[in-house]
Design a protein around this motif. Structure first.
Motif, PDB file in Angstrom:
ATOM      1  N   CYS A 177       0.818  -1.213   0.000  1.00  0.00           N
ATOM      2  CA  CYS A 177       0.000   0.000   0.000  1.00  0.00           C
ATOM      3  C   CYS A 177       0.855   1.267   0.000  1.00  0.00           C
ATOM      4  CB  CYS A 177      -0.940   0.002   1.204  1.00  0.00           C
ATOM      5  SG  CYS A 177      -2.238  -1.270   1.112  1.00  0.00           S
ATOM      6  N   ALA A 178       2.056   1.200   0.586  1.00  0.00           N
ATOM      7  CA  ALA A 178       2.950   2.361   0.576  1.00  0.00           C
ATOM      8  C   ALA A 178       3.469   2.629  -0.838  1.00  0.00           C
ATOM      9  CB  ALA A 178       4.115   2.128   1.536  1.00  0.00           C
ATOM     10  N   ILE A 179       3.680   1.586  -1.615  1.00  0.00           N
ATOM     11  CA  ILE A 179       4.160   1.734  -2.992  1.00  0.00           C
ATOM     12  C   ILE A 179       3.023   2.086  -3.938  1.00  0.00           C
ATOM     13  CG2 ILE A 179       5.236   0.504  -4.929  1.00  0.00           C
ATOM     14  CD1 ILE A 179       6.715  -1.208  -2.788  1.00  0.00           C
ATOM     15  N   LEU A 180       1.845   1.471  -3.695  1.00  0.00           N
ATOM     16  CA  LEU A 180       0.667   1.699  -4.529  1.00  0.00           C
ATOM     17  C   LEU A 180      -0.437   2.309  -3.665  1.00  0.00           C
ATOM     18  CD1 LEU A 180       0.432  -1.635  -6.589  1.00  0.00           C
ATOM     19  CD2 LEU A 180       1.487   0.532  -7.291  1.00  0.00           C
ATOM     20  N   PRO A 181      -0.539   3.625  -3.603  1.00  0.00           N
ATOM     21  CA  PRO A 181      -1.565   4.257  -2.751  1.00  0.00           C
ATOM     22  C   PRO A 181      -2.987   3.837  -3.125  1.00  0.00           C
ATOM     23  CG  PRO A 181       0.068   5.863  -3.456  1.00  0.00           C
ATOM     24  CD  PRO A 181       0.349   4.610  -4.230  1.00  0.00           C
ATOM     25  N   GLU A 182      -3.207   3.434  -4.393  1.00  0.00           N
ATOM     26  CA  GLU A 182      -4.549   3.032  -4.823  1.00  0.00           C
ATOM     27  C   GLU A 182      -4.915   1.629  -4.369  1.00  0.00           C
ATOM     28  OE1 GLU A 182      -2.036   2.905  -8.658  1.00  0.00           O
ATOM     29  OE2 GLU A 182      -1.765   3.530  -6.577  1.00  0.00           O
ATOM     30  N   ALA A 183      -3.953   0.870  -3.830  1.00  0.00           N
ATOM     31  CA  ALA A 183      -4.246  -0.489  -3.368  1.00  0.00           C
ATOM     32  C   ALA A 183      -5.044  -0.446  -2.070  1.00  0.00           C
ATOM     33  CB  ALA A 183      -2.953  -1.272  -3.154  1.00  0.00           C
ATOM     34  N   GLY A 184      -5.888  -1.444  -1.876  1.00  0.00           N
ATOM     35  CA  GLY A 184      -6.622  -1.576  -0.631  1.00  0.00           C
ATOM     36  C   GLY A 184      -5.832  -2.409   0.367  1.00  0.00           C
ATOM     37  N   ALA A 185      -6.182  -2.254   1.637  1.00  0.00           N
ATOM     38  CA  ALA A 185      -5.495  -3.026   2.671  1.00  0.00           C
ATOM     39  C   ALA A 185      -6.038  -4.456   2.691  1.00  0.00           C
ATOM     40  CB  ALA A 185      -5.696  -2.374   4.037  1.00  0.00           C
ATOM     41  N   ALA A 186      -5.133  -5.415   2.694  1.00  0.00           N
ATOM     42  CA  ALA A 186      -5.531  -6.821   2.731  1.00  0.00           C
ATOM     43  C   ALA A 186      -5.762  -7.260   4.163  1.00  0.00           C
ATOM     44  CB  ALA A 186      -4.455  -7.690   2.096  1.00  0.00           C
ATOM     45  N   GLY A 187      -6.818  -8.049   4.353  1.00  0.00           N
ATOM     46  CA  GLY A 187      -7.028  -8.702   5.632  1.00  0.00           C
ATOM     47  C   GLY A 187      -6.526 -10.132   5.566  1.00  0.00           C
ATOM     48  N   PRO A 188      -6.412 -10.812   6.711  1.00  0.00           N
ATOM     49  CA  PRO A 188      -5.913 -12.198   6.708  1.00  0.00           C
ATOM     50  C   PRO A 188      -6.704 -13.120   5.782  1.00  0.00           C
ATOM     51  CG  PRO A 188      -6.047 -11.334   8.946  1.00  0.00           C
ATOM     52  CD  PRO A 188      -6.711 -10.327   8.065  1.00  0.00           C
ATOM     53  N   GLU A 189      -8.017 -12.853   5.658  1.00  0.00           N
ATOM     54  CA  GLU A 189      -8.836 -13.728   4.813  1.00  0.00           C
ATOM     55  C   GLU A 189      -8.480 -13.580   3.337  1.00  0.00           C
ATOM     56  OE1 GLU A 189     -10.737  -9.749   4.980  1.00  0.00           O
ATOM     57  OE2 GLU A 189      -9.886 -11.117   6.476  1.00  0.00           O
ATOM     58  N   ASP A 190      -7.941 -12.428   2.941  1.00  0.00           N
ATOM     59  CA  ASP A 190      -7.609 -12.228   1.527  1.00  0.00           C
ATOM     60  C   ASP A 190      -6.539 -13.196   1.049  1.00  0.00           C
ATOM     61  OD1 ASP A 190      -9.158  -9.947   0.401  1.00  0.00           O
ATOM     62  OD2 ASP A 190      -8.307  -8.904   2.126  1.00  0.00           O
ATOM     63  N   TYR A 191      -5.588 -13.494   1.897  1.00  0.00           N
ATOM     64  CA  TYR A 191      -4.478 -14.343   1.461  1.00  0.00           C
ATOM     65  C   TYR A 191      -4.902 -15.788   1.201  1.00  0.00           C
ATOM     66  CZ  TYR A 191      -1.770 -10.319   2.979  1.00  0.00           C
ATOM     67  OH  TYR A 191      -1.277  -9.036   3.132  1.00  0.00           O
ATOM     68  N   GLY A 192      -6.054 -16.187   1.697  1.00  0.00           N
ATOM     69  CA  GLY A 192      -6.512 -17.554   1.480  1.00  0.00           C
ATOM     70  C   GLY A 192      -7.722 -17.663   0.570  1.00  0.00           C
ATOM     71  N   THR A 193      -8.032 -16.582  -0.160  1.00  0.00           N
ATOM     72  CA  THR A 193      -9.269 -16.540  -0.940  1.00  0.00           C
ATOM     73  C   THR A 193      -9.035 -16.845  -2.411  1.00  0.00           C
ATOM     74  OG1 THR A 193     -10.292 -14.944   0.561  1.00  0.00           O
ATOM     75  CG2 THR A 193     -11.188 -15.065  -1.659  1.00  0.00           C
ATOM     76  N   GLU A 194      -9.879 -17.729  -2.967  1.00  0.00           N
ATOM     77  CA  GLU A 194      -9.954 -17.913  -4.414  1.00  0.00           C
ATOM     78  C   GLU A 194     -11.034 -16.952  -4.902  1.00  0.00           C
ATOM     79  OE1 GLU A 194     -10.508 -21.508  -7.667  1.00  0.00           O
ATOM     80  OE2 GLU A 194     -11.843 -21.432  -5.940  1.00  0.00           O
ATOM     81  N   TYR A 195     -10.628 -15.808  -5.443  1.00  0.00           N
ATOM     82  CA  TYR A 195     -11.581 -14.749  -5.762  1.00  0.00           C
ATOM     83  C   TYR A 195     -12.453 -15.077  -6.979  1.00  0.00           C
ATOM     84  CZ  TYR A 195      -8.668 -11.749  -2.750  1.00  0.00           C
ATOM     85  OH  TYR A 195      -7.965 -11.213  -1.701  1.00  0.00           O
ATOM     86  N   LEU A 196     -11.851 -15.639  -8.025  1.00  0.00           N
ATOM     87  CA  LEU A 196     -12.538 -15.800  -9.308  1.00  0.00           C
ATOM     88  C   LEU A 196     -13.112 -14.450  -9.743  1.00  0.00           C
ATOM     89  CD1 LEU A 196     -14.358 -19.196  -8.617  1.00  0.00           C
ATOM     90  CD2 LEU A 196     -12.149 -18.832  -9.746  1.00  0.00           C
ATOM     91  N   ASP A 197     -12.290 -13.414  -9.589  1.00  0.00           N
ATOM     92  CA  ASP A 197     -12.738 -12.040  -9.799  1.00  0.00           C
ATOM     93  C   ASP A 197     -11.499 -11.203 -10.107  1.00  0.00           C
ATOM     94  OD1 ASP A 197     -14.237  -9.744  -9.882  1.00  0.00           O
ATOM     95  OD2 ASP A 197     -15.027  -9.904  -7.840  1.00  0.00           O
ATOM     96  N   TYR A 198     -11.727  -9.942 -10.473  1.00  0.00           N
ATOM     97  CA  TYR A 198     -10.621  -9.036 -10.749  1.00  0.00           C
ATOM     98  C   TYR A 198     -10.072  -8.473  -9.442  1.00  0.00           C
ATOM     99  CZ  TYR A 198     -11.685  -9.260 -15.717  1.00  0.00           C
ATOM    100  OH  TYR A 198     -11.873  -9.690 -17.002  1.00  0.00           O
TER     101      TYR A 198
END
Length: 416
Positions: free
Chosen positions: A294-315
Motif C-alpha cells: 500500500c505504501a508503494i501503490l496508494p490506490e491499493a486496498g489493505a488486505a485482511g488475513p482472509e484475503d491471502y486464502g481466498t480464491e476470488y474468481l474475480d478481478y
C-alpha cells in the motif's frame, strides 16, 4: 425423471459392457459423439441461452457467467476435445509390471477401468463432454450431476452424446445425467456407494467440502485454486508483469488463475508500479496488499488475513511482501490450496528450492499458472485438477481414470 437407484443399476450393467469394447470401437464412438455435438450445436446454444438468461437475471457474477457461456467456438472445442481423446493411447489393458516367482507363477499388473464414476460439478457445461470422453476412453461409465445454473446446457449436451452412442452401437448409459437440481438429490447421490466406485467433485470449495464430509463413496478432490506467483528479487520485471497479467486476467473464472502475489521487498518498488501501469491499460484488477504494498501503490486496498486464502474468481489480487524465498515458501504453503504456484526468478538455486519445498500439485518456474490444464499438458481433455495426494495429483488424464488388477498364471501350482 429416473431415480438414482435405477441410474446406478443401469450404469453397473453398462460398465461390464464397456469393458469388452475394443480400442477401435471406443474411438469410433468418440468420433461419432464429437460429430453429434457439432450437429446439435443449434439446440445446445438455445439451451445455453436459457441458462445465461437465468444467470443474468439472478445477478450471476461475470466470472461465473464466463464459465457458463457457450458459443460455436466452445462447442467446436468440446468436439475437438473428444477427437483428441480418441487419438490418445488406450489406457486399459496395459501391462504395468510383470515378473516370475521362484515357484513358476507368472505375475502381471494390468491397468483396468475404475468402473462407474460419479462427477458433481457446477457452472461449466463443457465438463459434461470432457468428463464423458475421458471416462469412456478409460472404459468407465459416468453419472453426472451438474449445477442448476447449467442444467439446460448439460441436458442438451448429454442428449447429443447419448444419441451418438446409440448410433455407434454402444450403450447410451455410458453417460447419464441427473436432471434434478435440488440439494437433497445431490446429498443422496453422494451415498450411492452400491453403484458408484469413485466420486469426483469439481467446483467451489463449498462443494468439495460438502462431498468430503458427506460422501460414503471414495473421493478425489479437485479444483479449488488459490494460486500464487512469487516474484523473486532477481526476477526480470517485464517478464514478471507479463506472467502475472496472463495468469490473472486471461480468464478470471478458472481454478488455475493467479489469486495471490508474493513479492520480494527488494523488487517490489520496481515491480508493483510496472504491474499497476500495465493493469491500467485495460485490466480492472483491484490489488489488496500489506503495508509495504500500500505504501508503494496508494490506490491499493489493505488486505485482511482472509484475503491471502481466498480464491476470488474475480478481478481482485492479494499481494504480500517478504524478505526471502524462505518466507515466500512459508506463506504459500500456509495459504495454498495445493493447486498451482509459480516463481519468477533468474536465480537457479532459488528456483530449485521453490520447486522442492512448495507442497502443490503443479509448481512453475518462469511461467504462468494458466498452463495447469490437461490439454496444455498433452493429456487431451481433463477430468479435473486433483489437489490431493492419493490415487491422482494434478491434471487428471486417462491413466488417472484407471486402476489395476493382478493376473497370475501357473501350471497347477498349489501353496505348501
Amino acid at each position: 425423471m429416473i431415480a438414482l437407484d435405477e441410474m446406478g443399476r443401469r450404469a453397473v450393467t453398462a460398465k461390464y459392457m464397456l469393458q469388452t469394447l475394443t480400442e477401435d470401437k471406443k474411438n469410433q464412438a468418440l468420433l461419432q459423439a464429437a460429430k453429434g455435438l457439432q450437429e446439435g450445436a443449434e439446440e445446445i446454444l438455445a439451451a445455453n441461452e436459457k441458462d445465461m438468461a437465468a444467470g443474468r437475471e439472478n445477478g450471476m457474477h461475470m466470472g461465473l457467467l464466463d464459465r457458463l457461456r457457450l458459443d460455436k467456438g466452445r462447442i467446436d472445442a468440446m468436439a475437438e476435445g473428444l477427437r483428441q481423446v480418441a487419438a490418445l493411447p488406450d489406457p486399459v489393458g496395459r501391462v504395468l509390471e510383470q515378473w516370475e516367482r521362484p515357484n513358476g507363477l507368472r505375475m502381471k499388473k494390468v491397468s483396468v477401468p475404475l468402473g462407474v464414476i460419479g462427477i458433481i460439478y457446477e457452472s461449466r457445461p463443457n465438463v459434461t463432454a470432457d468428463a464423458f470422453a475421458l471416462c469412456f476412453k478409460a472404459g468407465n461409465c459416468v453419472i453426472l450431476k451438474g449445477g442448476s445454473d447449467a442444467i439446460h446446457s448439460n441436458m442438451a449436451i448429454a442428449r447429443a452424446i447419448r444419441g451418438s452412442l446409440g448410433r455407434a452401437g454402444v450403450p447410451e448409459d455410458a453417460i447419464q445425467l441427473i436432471e434434478a437440481t435440488d440439494r437433497e438429490t445431490t446429498a443422496a447421490f453422494m451415498k450411492c456407494k452400491a453403484y458408484i466406485d469413485v466420486l469426483i467433485p469439481r467446483g467451489s470449495a463449498g462443494l468439495i467440502r460438502a462431498a468430503v464430509e458427506n460422501s460414503t463413496i471414495p473421493i478425489i478432490e479437485t479444483g479449488t485454486g488459490n494460486c500464487h506467483i512469487y516474484i523473486d528479487e532477481t526476477a526480470d520485471v517485464t517478464d514478471s508483469v507479463n506472467i502475472v497479467i496472463n495468469a490473472k486476467t486471461q480468464r478470471i473464472g478458472v481454478c488455475n488463475a493467479c489469486e495471490s502475489l508474493v513479492i520480494h521487498k527488494k523488487i517490489a518498488g520496481a515491480f508493483l508500479p510496472a504491474l499497476q501501469k500495465k493493469l491500467a491499460q485495460g485490466h480492472p484488477v483491484e490489488i489488496r496488499g500489506d503495508e509495504a504494498v500500500c505504501a508503494i501503490l496508494p490506490e491499493a486496498g489493505a488486505a485482511g488475513p482472509e484475503d491471502y486464502g481466498t480464491e476470488y474468481l474475480d478481478y481482485i489480487l492479494s499481494a504480500v511482501t517478504v524478505n526471502s524465498v524462505e518466507e515466500a515458501i512459508a506463506h504459500i504453503n500456509r495459504y495454498s490450496t495445493h493447486h498451482s504456484e509459480a516463481i519468477v526468478t533468474d536465480n537457479r538455486e532459488n528456483a530449485e528450492k521453490f520447486t522442492r519445498e512448495i507442497d502443490s500439485a503443479c509448481v512453475y518456474v518462469n511461467a504462468s499458472t494458466r498452463f495447469t490444464d490437461g490439454f496444455e499438458f498433452g493429456f487431451g481433455a481433463e477430468i479435473g485438477i486433483s489437489t490431493q495426494k492419493l490415487h491422482a495429483r494434478g491434471p487428471m488424464g486417462l491413466p488417472e481414470l484407471t486402476c489395476y488388477k493382478y493376473v497370475i498364471e501357473g501350471e497347477g501350482q498349489i501353496r505348501q
